[in-house]
Design a protein around this motif. Structure first.
Motif, PDB file in Angstrom:
ATOM      1  N   GLU A  31      -9.244  -4.998   8.098  1.00  0.00           N
ATOM      2  CA  GLU A  31      -8.107  -3.277   7.564  1.00  0.00           C
ATOM      3  C   GLU A  31      -6.839  -4.298   7.522  1.00  0.00           C
ATOM      4  O   GLU A  31      -5.845  -3.936   6.605  1.00  0.00           O
ATOM      5  N   ASP A  34      -4.962  -6.780   6.224  1.00  0.00           N
ATOM      6  CA  ASP A  34      -4.753  -6.089   4.756  1.00  0.00           C
ATOM      7  C   ASP A  34      -3.731  -5.470   4.700  1.00  0.00           C
ATOM      8  O   ASP A  34      -3.148  -5.393   4.019  1.00  0.00           O
ATOM      9  N   PHE A  35      -3.669  -4.153   5.835  1.00  0.00           N
ATOM     10  CA  PHE A  35      -2.175  -3.183   5.484  1.00  0.00           C
ATOM     11  C   PHE A  35      -1.143  -5.052   5.514  1.00  0.00           C
ATOM     12  O   PHE A  35       0.344  -3.791   5.084  1.00  0.00           O
ATOM     13  N   TYR A  38      -1.036  -6.637   2.902  1.00  0.00           N
ATOM     14  CA  TYR A  38      -0.381  -6.277   1.267  1.00  0.00           C
ATOM     15  C   TYR A  38      -0.780  -5.371   1.422  1.00  0.00           C
ATOM     16  O   TYR A  38      -1.514  -3.919   0.658  1.00  0.00           O
ATOM     17  N   PRO A  39       0.415  -4.102   1.987  1.00  0.00           N
ATOM     18  CA  PRO A  39       1.061  -2.813   2.042  1.00  0.00           C
ATOM     19  C   PRO A  39       1.307  -2.199   0.857  1.00  0.00           C
ATOM     20  O   PRO A  39       0.877  -0.991   0.810  1.00  0.00           O
ATOM     21  N   LYS A  41      -1.032  -2.059  -2.056  1.00  0.00           N
ATOM     22  CA  LYS A  41      -1.773  -2.368  -2.015  1.00  0.00           C
ATOM     23  C   LYS A  41      -2.451  -0.737  -1.543  1.00  0.00           C
ATOM     24  O   LYS A  41      -2.663   0.264  -2.643  1.00  0.00           O
ATOM     25  N   TYR A  42      -2.161   0.040  -0.504  1.00  0.00           N
ATOM     26  CA  TYR A  42      -2.244   1.136  -0.002  1.00  0.00           C
ATOM     27  C   TYR A  42      -1.925   2.192  -0.537  1.00  0.00           C
ATOM     28  O   TYR A  42      -2.049   2.754  -1.030  1.00  0.00           O
ATOM     29  N   THR A  43       0.096   1.425  -0.219  1.00  0.00           N
ATOM     30  CA  THR A  43       0.225   2.949  -0.613  1.00  0.00           C
ATOM     31  C   THR A  43       1.185   3.600  -2.236  1.00  0.00           C
ATOM     32  O   THR A  43       1.815   4.053  -2.200  1.00  0.00           O
ATOM     33  N   GLY A  47      -1.290   6.456  -0.646  1.00  0.00           N
ATOM     34  CA  GLY A  47      -2.166   6.332   1.378  1.00  0.00           C
ATOM     35  C   GLY A  47      -0.346   6.294   2.230  1.00  0.00           C
ATOM     36  O   GLY A  47       0.864   5.891   1.837  1.00  0.00           O
ATOM     37  N   ILE A  49       0.052   3.775   5.348  1.00  0.00           N
ATOM     38  CA  ILE A  49      -0.732   2.876   6.227  1.00  0.00           C
ATOM     39  C   ILE A  49      -0.620   3.411   8.072  1.00  0.00           C
ATOM     40  O   ILE A  49       0.156   4.262   8.704  1.00  0.00           O
ATOM     41  N   ASN A 156       5.429  -0.527   8.370  1.00  0.00           N
ATOM     42  CA  ASN A 156       4.670  -1.810   8.301  1.00  0.00           C
ATOM     43  C   ASN A 156       4.953  -2.192   9.748  1.00  0.00           C
ATOM     44  O   ASN A 156       5.032  -3.931  10.181  1.00  0.00           O
TER      45      ASN A 156
END
Ligand code: ATP
Length: 270
Positions: A31, A34-35, A38-39, A41-43, A47, A49, A156
């Motif tokens: 995970e 992945d953060f 593809y940051p 995708k989450y932010t 959300g 990270i 990041n």
């Protein structure tokens, strides 16, 4: 002489293939890979990270290896330092060194910072009041906390830290937005020891029919580091005896030697 502050590796070759066993831990750090990759995708859903995770487990179980593999899988630079070196080498300048480290990691982001033996810096405050370097250690710890709090959500940089003594860490380190995830890295069971043997046998010339199930059963309580040692030691023993391939007896002799070493180590401790 100028002591080295930290290691910086911008071309990490280690990947999850090099880490045997540890399925649960690998899943959790996937995970983090992945953060880093593809940051957005989450932010995008609002959300945050995570900034840090603590790898907890006995010595030699692959915590450093796993942290490095995260950098290798995400193809990001790996900044690493050891808490104990840090406290010993940088008396009076620990805090400013922490600042330098984070500054560089941010410049090279996305990136990983790895702090081995974080307990050397992150022991609960107020303990060991007799030790002279205590204020120094606390300044270093405070700077670490400040740096982690100062990360924006889109910095990041992910900080991984390893310890075998999570129980003595300052609770402030585990607060939300710091090392708020703990990932357990345990001693391998017999099946995992077999997988670790497979990894460390790859470079060896071994005799045909070498029974890995047997070797895995002969090594209860061994860490991944111990098994790596056994494989190397067996190759040296075989070579010393002029053999063309490493055989079962070489491994058994190596296991005996490693057990002897472990017993000596334990005697010194207890
Ligand atoms: P310490 O707490 O002593 O720093 P650690 O948990 O960080 O130990 P590593 O430094 O990652 O352990 O492990 C040392 C070496 O042992 C690795 O470089 C690797 O060769 C071997 N090793 C340990 N665990 C594994 C594993 N799960 N798979 C393959 N090799 C392993």
């Amino acid at each position: 002489s100028k002591a080295k502050l930290f290691d910086q590796n911008t071309k990490v070759k280690t990947t999850f293939k090099d880490v045997a066993g540890l399925e649960g831990a690998k899943e959790e750090v996937q995970e983090i890979v992945d953060f880093l990759k593809y940051p957005e995708k989450y932010t995008t859903l609002g959300g945050k990270i995570p900034k840090g995770a603590l790898l907890v487990g006995p010595p030699g179980t692959g915590k450093t290896l796993l942290a490095k593999a995260v950098a290798g899988e995400a193809k990001v630079p790996f900044f690493s330092l050891s808490g104990s070196d840090f406290v010993e080498m940088f008396v009076g300048v620990g805090a400013s060194r922490v600042r330098d480290l984070f500054k560089q990691a941010k410049e090279k982001s996305p990136s990983i910072i790895f702090i081995d033996e974080i307990d050397a810096i992150g022991r609960a405050r107020g303990k060991n009041a007799m030790s002279g370097s205590n204020d120094e250690r606390e300044n270093t710890l405070n700077q670490l906390l400040t740096e982690m709090d100062g990360f924006g959500t889109n910095t990041n940089v992910i900080v991984l830290a390893a310890t075998n003594r999570a129980d003595i860490l300052d609770k402030a380190l585990m607060r939300a937005g710091r090392f708020d995830r703990q990932i357990y890295v345990d001693l391998p069971d017999v099946r995992e020891r077999k997988e670790i043997f497979e990894v460390h046998l790859r470079p060896l010339k071994k005799s045909e029919g070498l029974d890995l199930d047997f070797l895995s059963k002969q090594t209860p309580g061994f860490s991944g580091a111990d098994i790596a040692n056994v494989c190397n030691e067996a190759a040296l023993i075989a070579a010393r005896n002029g053999k063309k391939a490493v055989d079962k007896q070489d491994f058994l002799d190596a296991v005996d030697r490693i057990i002897g070493g472990l017993e000596k180590k334990n005697k010194i401790i207890t």
